[in-house]
Enzyme design. Structure first.
Site, short mmCIF file in Angstrom:
data_model
loop_
_atom_site.label_atom_id
_atom_site.label_comp_id
_atom_site.label_asym_id
_atom_site.label_seq_id
_atom_site.Cartn_x
_atom_site.Cartn_y
_atom_site.Cartn_z
N LEU A 231 26.40 81.90 67.75
CA LEU A 231 27.50 82.96 68.05
C LEU A 231 28.52 83.36 66.99
O LEU A 231 29.44 82.94 66.61
CB LEU A 231 28.07 83.08 69.51
CG LEU A 231 28.62 84.34 69.87
CD1 LEU A 231 27.52 85.61 70.08
CD2 LEU A 231 29.51 84.30 70.98
N ASP A 232 28.11 84.71 66.38
CA ASP A 232 29.04 85.17 65.44
C ASP A 232 29.47 84.27 64.05
O ASP A 232 30.42 84.53 63.27
CB ASP A 232 30.47 85.46 65.91
CG ASP A 232 30.57 86.62 67.02
OD1 ASP A 232 29.77 87.47 67.03
OD2 ASP A 232 31.41 86.61 67.87
N ALA A 233 28.31 83.35 63.83
CA ALA A 233 28.34 82.52 62.85
C ALA A 233 27.17 82.69 61.77
O ALA A 233 27.25 82.03 60.97
CB ALA A 233 28.71 80.97 63.22
#
Lengths: 288, 288, 288, 288
Positions: A231-233
């Site tokens: 996530l968000d990476a």
């Protein structure tokens, strides 16, 4: 230039070796392709060579269907290249996923409708129906697919069917507030572009403007990235920021943030459409 | 990379033709030069091809003194190139001209002394003696050459003699408040770098911060450019800006402007030292 | 805050004198007005005091119609103030003038429709009919008023009649490519907001991106200003910039410029709607 | 303005109540103080009023030593204010702590020596002796206090003694690579300013440029903050950023970062010297 004529675009990455630029540009010259742009980069730490080259096909002597096998044989194989070939007369098809916030959707559609993006937008999918009127306003199909924890699996299957039906090449999450499953992402590797409303890696996850306000930062930002299962990476395509001050409340941060989100997402989408992005080791190269 | 090993840097511009990138990179590969970076640009309006390429000389099979004539014969002549060749172990020698303002001088000298600039600074020339103590502080010769309208010709001759004596390759005007004569500039074409305290072409000439305040702009800037005989109209190397507001008086503009001037001038000087600048038609190409 | 409750906003400027902040805030406190924000500025060179103060009217003990005469008597007259009073429940009415370029219009309408601007947009006027479909899309009246050198006088009269009919308070020129006459401007002093596609005062007049490209600047900008009878010389409300490089052609400058134009114009319009702008001596104060 | 004459500066924060601005400005007017600037801010979420006001003491009728008790009695006590009073003719004394990196030290000293900072710098402390020559160059005492895990306690005591001996008011950590103990910080609450080489809260801790490179961000930043016992988590005074690209290696990030670090630290130090900073709830208000 690339949009004015029928153009071929090749993106390459491979282990760095002598002579690649010369070999590739030779290949194009030899068949009377007029090179429009070349951009190459060597990451000396990773020993990785990467390159984007585009050429005008007008006088190119090789039939289009022979380019791939010939390039693979004479360049791809010898240099262990991973490479892609695209033609600018093949317009990519983009789906937009939304929830309730309208600013990114409006911005994308205005750019699409005014011809700023060389793309087709056949369908918008919303987990809420809130933005259906905007889709209508722009004459684009809207499909409402509500998602709960319980229905996620089956609803994502529906989404994939719709993407298939509309022959979608890539997906833009325009402030879509659902986390996509690993299975969904595997269907569109490096083909799902998200906008996160913070300068990642700061303030990953939910409510970044609240977190930014609490931390008392003097700058807020937005980040557009390819979605991965982390996530968000995922690999960052574009970021930008805006100065704020102690006068800003959470609600003015949210307001000011919208302008950054729009511009960062649109730049990322444009880079993707123009085949200027290349991902490796969870980072991106953005070619000129 | 380029500074770590002995490196050759070639900058080229010529009419755009097929195959130049291939020919130039072939030339280097053939003699076992390991290419460190390539950056090329085609200006399609001007039909101008430009390129900067650098390579590691460690395994290069051609003796250094043969590179120039060979390159000229096989590449320069056939393609009508204008080109330069430099080696990173030849450290350029830079003179700094100053008047009374110290901020740019301090900034340049701090970068020089800490090794940020790969350059020699043998001499500082001032039309005032105000900054002589700073030169002393950094152990650099200072020559005071006052200039009036009457003495300009003869004093500029003295300056040229000093530049010759100290074997100066290029000159940085670090808020030097004298206009150089055409004759002086002709001795150092594209070798005199100035910092002007406005975002040119706005507010050329004297007292740009006063003019900016009067006009009520919301942004101030600074511009570094090569000096030509047209005042403040030479090819721009770098610009940057800072936001201001109605709260700023002329004196706070001057103060805030100093930070932009320093950073813009230092970036321009660095680009020049690293041979990343190329001038044509009064514009610059700044290579990666 | 100001939008959440019924709020009064007073903007003042007058010769600087002791005690004005105290007197004005006293006046509000005395009648149980809860001050939401105060911002004041003294221009010591001009000896000019300026101030914006807003207060919640919920518990304010003075009837709304008495505020103006009372304020004038006890504060306006003694301090020789020029001042205005507005209430946030009086929504200003904004007309948009357009030609053929759609980007600013889309941006303004998306902000309007999503509630970002506290404003009514009853009418859009175009000297071309190109953007009529966008007006339709957003359900706003569009009036096509073509203008030639010969018809300018009478056509501007028509425009003024339409503005009157729609009870328009202020006008936004969203890349409107006609110069307004002095007579027109006199009807809307400090009420016509333009977006110019350069960082003024650089590149005033026609084709600023062409001029910027020719000059070889490294930064482009946009400027929003109140229209005065001096072309592109009115008081600047907002400016912003974007970095460019030698790779940019005129057409990519135009493309990149659109994003700056949109954001600069929207910030200026927002400041105007929120009564944060104050003009004096051809400059603006933008209150917090 | 504030530096040209003898000026008093009061900073206040307290629970928000009606009439504070009026009362405070009345107090100054009543005693014939000419107000130079007022900036106030209400945080409606926290119900916190904050204000900075400065006035010219030339005609002020109250003796300097009576200001504090009188203000406390008539304003501080009734409104439960936390407040400070400073006079611009009391020049604060600043110590600089360094390790091996010279860029921030040079920048601070150049600003100090050229009169840009209204401050005294009596001493520089280094845990390495590397930068002693720069201190000498600028004629400032340098004390070398090496620190190991074992000697930390006693060495910090030495540092505190030196700060006492040199009557130091506040400390600037100019890329000082040691973590200060809680005990040390308690001696200088909101009086130790650090520069961290990332846009916090991203990349707190060691080697932020390595982490930024690994994450593939498109923007790097720097953050200046007051040091608290929470590492890199103190109230942020100033931040700024710079765009980077895939072409940047860790070493070019470090190089580009230096320019941001210098400018961010200098702005924070200037704000502190001019008493424009106010800390509450681990955030800062930066007054105009």
């Amino acid at each position: 230039m690339e949009n004015n004529t029928n153009t071929a675009i090749v993106k390459i990455h491979c282990p760095d070796q002598s002579g690649i630029v010369a070999r590739v540009t030779d290949f194009i010259n030899l068949h009377h392709g007029n090179i429009i742009s070349v951009d190459q980069h060597v990451d000396h730490n990773e020993n990785l060579f990467s390159m984007r080259v585009s050429w005008d096909l007008t006088d190119f002597s090789m039939p289009r269907e022979e380019i791939r096998p010939t390039f693979q044989k004479f360049l791809g194989d010898p240099y262990q290249m991973k490479w892609t070939l695209n033609f600018t007369d093949e317009i990519p098809r983009m789906a937009i996923f939304v929830s309730k916030a309208s600013h990114c959707l409006y911005d994308l559609l205005a750019r699409y409708q005014s011809g700023e993006f060389r793309v087709e937008v056949p369908v918008i999918i919303g987990n809420h129906a809130t933005l259906e009127p905007i889709a209508k306003q722009f004459g684009i199909d809207f499909v409402h697919i509500p998602i709960t924890a319980d229905t996620k699996d089956e609803q994502e299957k529906k989404e994939l069917e719709i993407l298939k039906k509309y022959k979608v090449d890539f997906v833009v999450l325009a402030r879509y507030m659902q986390v996509l499953s690993q299975s969904f992402i595997n269907h569109f590797p490096e083909k799902v572009i998200n906008i996160h409303h913070s300068f990642l890696p700061a303030f990953a996850g939910a409510k970044p403007y609240h977190a930014a306000h609490k931390r008392g930062v003097k700058i807020i930002g937005a980040t557009s990235h390819y979605v991965t299962t982390d996530l968000d990476a995922g690999p960052i395509i574009e970021q930008d920021i805006n100065r704020i001050s102690h006068r800003d409340s959470v609600s003015t941060l949210i307001q000011k943030g919208k302008d950054i989100e729009k511009i960062v997402l649109s730049r990322a989408v444009k880079a993707h459409i123009e085949r200027r992005t290349l991902v490796y080791k969870n980072r991106t190269i953005i070619f000129n």
